[in-house]
Write a protein that holds these residues in place. Sequence first.
Motif, short mmCIF file in Angstrom:
data_model
loop_
_atom_site.label_atom_id
_atom_site.label_comp_id
_atom_site.label_asym_id
_atom_site.label_seq_id
_atom_site.Cartn_x
_atom_site.Cartn_y
_atom_site.Cartn_z
N THR A 269 11.35 20.49 15.22
CA THR A 269 9.95 20.41 14.79
C THR A 269 9.47 18.97 14.78
OG1 THR A 269 10.15 22.42 13.44
CG2 THR A 269 8.31 20.95 12.94
N ALA A 270 10.31 18.08 14.25
CA ALA A 270 9.94 16.66 14.20
C ALA A 270 9.86 16.05 15.60
CB ALA A 270 10.95 15.90 13.34
N ILE A 271 10.83 16.36 16.43
CA ILE A 271 10.88 15.77 17.77
C ILE A 271 9.69 16.20 18.61
CG2 ILE A 271 12.16 15.84 19.97
CD1 ILE A 271 14.74 15.94 18.27
N HIS A 272 9.28 17.45 18.48
CA HIS A 272 8.19 17.97 19.32
C HIS A 272 6.87 18.07 18.56
CE1 HIS A 272 10.87 18.90 22.69
NE2 HIS A 272 11.75 19.28 21.79
N ASP A 273 6.72 17.30 17.51
CA ASP A 273 5.49 17.28 16.71
C ASP A 273 4.42 16.49 17.46
OD1 ASP A 273 3.46 16.96 14.87
OD2 ASP A 273 4.77 16.44 13.20
N LYS A 274 3.48 17.20 18.08
CA LYS A 274 2.42 16.55 18.86
C LYS A 274 1.26 16.07 18.00
CE LYS A 274 1.85 19.96 21.72
NZ LYS A 274 1.31 20.73 22.87
N VAL A 275 1.27 16.42 16.71
CA VAL A 275 0.20 15.98 15.81
C VAL A 275 0.54 14.64 15.18
CG1 VAL A 275 -1.10 16.53 13.72
CG2 VAL A 275 -0.51 18.35 15.34
N ASN A 276 1.70 14.57 14.54
CA ASN A 276 2.09 13.33 13.85
C ASN A 276 2.83 12.36 14.75
OD1 ASN A 276 1.21 14.07 11.02
ND2 ASN A 276 2.62 15.76 11.44
N LYS A 277 3.52 12.88 15.76
CA LYS A 277 4.21 12.08 16.76
C LYS A 277 5.08 10.97 16.17
CE LYS A 277 0.76 12.87 20.39
NZ LYS A 277 -0.19 12.25 21.35
N PRO A 278 6.07 11.30 15.35
CA PRO A 278 6.96 10.24 14.87
C PRO A 278 7.69 9.57 16.01
CG PRO A 278 7.88 12.41 14.41
CD PRO A 278 6.48 12.64 14.90
N SER A 279 7.75 8.24 15.99
CA SER A 279 8.48 7.50 17.02
C SER A 279 9.90 7.19 16.57
CB SER A 279 7.75 6.20 17.35
OG SER A 279 7.67 5.37 16.20
N VAL A 280 10.19 7.47 15.30
CA VAL A 280 11.52 7.24 14.75
C VAL A 280 11.75 8.29 13.67
CG1 VAL A 280 10.58 5.48 13.18
CG2 VAL A 280 13.04 5.59 13.58
N ILE A 281 12.98 8.80 13.60
CA ILE A 281 13.32 9.85 12.64
C ILE A 281 14.56 9.42 11.86
CG2 ILE A 281 14.05 12.26 12.35
CD1 ILE A 281 12.48 12.89 14.91
N SER A 282 14.47 9.53 10.54
CA SER A 282 15.57 9.16 9.64
C SER A 282 16.23 10.42 9.09
CB SER A 282 15.04 8.30 8.50
OG SER A 282 16.05 8.03 7.55
N PRO B 142 0.83 -1.21 0.00
CA PRO B 142 0.00 0.00 0.00
C PRO B 142 0.86 1.26 0.00
CG PRO B 142 -0.80 -1.56 1.64
CD PRO B 142 0.50 -2.10 1.15
N ALA B 143 0.48 2.22 -0.84
CA ALA B 143 1.19 3.50 -0.84
C ALA B 143 0.98 4.19 0.51
CB ALA B 143 0.70 4.39 -1.97
N PRO B 144 2.02 4.79 1.07
CA PRO B 144 1.89 5.38 2.40
C PRO B 144 1.13 6.70 2.39
CG PRO B 144 4.04 5.89 1.50
CD PRO B 144 3.37 4.96 0.51
N GLU B 145 0.57 7.04 3.54
CA GLU B 145 0.07 8.39 3.75
C GLU B 145 1.29 9.27 4.03
OE1 GLU B 145 -2.36 11.08 7.05
OE2 GLU B 145 -2.27 8.89 7.26
N ILE B 146 1.47 10.31 3.23
CA ILE B 146 2.62 11.20 3.40
C ILE B 146 2.11 12.58 3.80
CG2 ILE B 146 4.65 12.22 2.32
CD1 ILE B 146 4.67 9.94 0.33
N VAL B 147 2.69 13.10 4.87
CA VAL B 147 2.35 14.43 5.35
C VAL B 147 3.58 15.32 5.19
CG1 VAL B 147 1.58 15.79 7.32
CG2 VAL B 147 0.74 13.47 7.02
N ASP B 148 3.42 16.44 4.50
CA ASP B 148 4.51 17.39 4.33
C ASP B 148 4.44 18.46 5.42
OD1 ASP B 148 5.03 15.97 2.04
OD2 ASP B 148 4.17 17.47 0.68
N ILE B 149 5.55 18.67 6.11
CA ILE B 149 5.64 19.74 7.11
C ILE B 149 6.65 20.76 6.62
CG2 ILE B 149 6.26 20.35 9.48
CD1 ILE B 149 5.08 16.83 8.70
N GLU B 150 6.19 21.96 6.37
CA GLU B 150 7.04 23.02 5.84
C GLU B 150 7.69 23.79 6.98
OE1 GLU B 150 4.64 25.34 3.20
OE2 GLU B 150 4.17 23.63 1.89
N VAL B 151 9.00 23.85 6.97
CA VAL B 151 9.76 24.53 8.03
C VAL B 151 10.47 25.74 7.45
CG1 VAL B 151 11.60 24.28 9.74
CG2 VAL B 151 10.09 22.33 9.24
N ASP B 152 10.18 26.90 8.00
CA ASP B 152 10.83 28.16 7.60
C ASP B 152 10.79 28.39 6.09
OD1 ASP B 152 11.30 28.71 10.21
OD2 ASP B 152 13.44 28.25 10.19
#
Length: 536
Positions: free
Chosen positions: A285-298, A224-234
Amino acid sequence: MDKHVQIIGSERKILPNARRASEANLNDEISVLVIVRRHSKDKDSSAILNDCQFSKIHYTHEMFEKNFFIHPDDLKILEDFADEYGLKINETISSSGIVSLTGSIENLSRAFQVEMADYEHPHFHYRGRNGYVHIPQKLSHIIHAVLGLDNRPQTKAHFRLMQNGDIRMRKNGQPSSFTPLEIAKLYNFPQDIDCSEQCIGIIELGGGYLKDDIDQYFSRLGVPAPEIVDIEVDGAKNSPTGDANGPDGEVALDIEIAAAVAPNAKIAVYFAPNSDAGFLKAITTAIHDKVNKPSVISISWGAPEKSWTKQAMDAMNKAFKDAAALGITILCASGDNGSSDGVDDGTVHVDFPASSPFVIGCGGTRLEGINGSIAREIVWNEVNNGSTGGGFSSYFMSPEWQKNLQNSQEEIQNERRGVPDVAGNADPLTGYKILVGGQEYVFGGTSAVAPLYAGLVANLNQQLGRPIGFITPFFYQMTSSNNSFRDITDGNNDTVGNGSYAATVGWDPCTGLGSIDGLKLLNALSAYFSSNLIVQ
């Protein structure tokens, strides 16, 4: 006005081969990040933040925000400073200790006693400064760093594109490249796990992706194609150009590998400017993202430690420490230029942020598989097309969990942080099939290893029902009975010509502890968590 003092570790030098093109336009408005000390509401609550060992206890985002913040008194002092120099506070991120200041170059130059100019490099233009950043002495105990006055490109993407003339064949006559699913099977990753409760964060400092590429790629894989969310920073955003050999190649590589090995996981892509300030803002932004809450960051971007200011490395390392406290796993590519890390001075260097003690540094191997099994795995070192980064930090001391390595390397004895921690397939000659701009290419580089293992972490988190978090110390605590690594003992990553470094039994500065056996690691973690009281 108060006497100004240097921010230790803020010194910048003009890039080699760059020339001063003109004075900076004093009327131009720019924003800078001011890294501010944080206070703790309850000093006892900082125990997790100060503990660099593998922990079963993690803060929630809400707990973290309540316990770590910019004190109102400090913020008032910063507001007075901004007013005095005609600057504006346009954002305060208290839990990250970040204050964003906006003002004219003229006012910022006065506030921080720097001279900015426009510089022309053979490959880009940038706004630069030379020397130290200065702050009023009364702020010296409050401000730790000021980033963004200089906006030179800070990092490079760590991928290698296989050239058409490099295509080789396996002994059985099959092409040498793999899909991410084939790599995951060779590394014994858990299979058929629905990762729909997981989110993988990916940091991108340029380029973009096409939705048509994503849909077509996963249709071919039967995933299945993933759900991708774009977060624009600065102001940065998804900006594809279709150039596989540019940043688009990195973005596609990261998304397609991570999502392939972690089916149905949400992919949150944090697009940010390629500067030290942009990189830090993307990470926080990724670490403190309370909406998407990534548990791992690449993270597949980096640069030699030598090219960073100490203030920037300290700020990013603190952010990675926050991630550990929040139970977020960070994986960073160790670089594609061997023991020199691309620095042409005849000595050895390592890449940051892979050298941070709060991340998993990911090195590279050459993986040969036949009939679904690993036939051979050695250190990735293709003289003309890259070699795995690895070595010893010139900045970070060895963490406690790395001090007992049975290794004769002199740097270990001198207690320097060793890089990488683990490794995985990265040779473009045995690389990954990736779709960019409607065309299939074969990619390698340690850029591929970070999202590969990010996908594995998402699998582990899903299967265990909890985030594994800062797992690096756990890797070094394993005994022979639960060892989850395939030790790589053949090859070297010497690109300097002085014999450094070679693979050996156990950890080494080429491939770390080795490549990960996914199921063995899952079993080891399951046993660990089931035998201990878990508090979340």
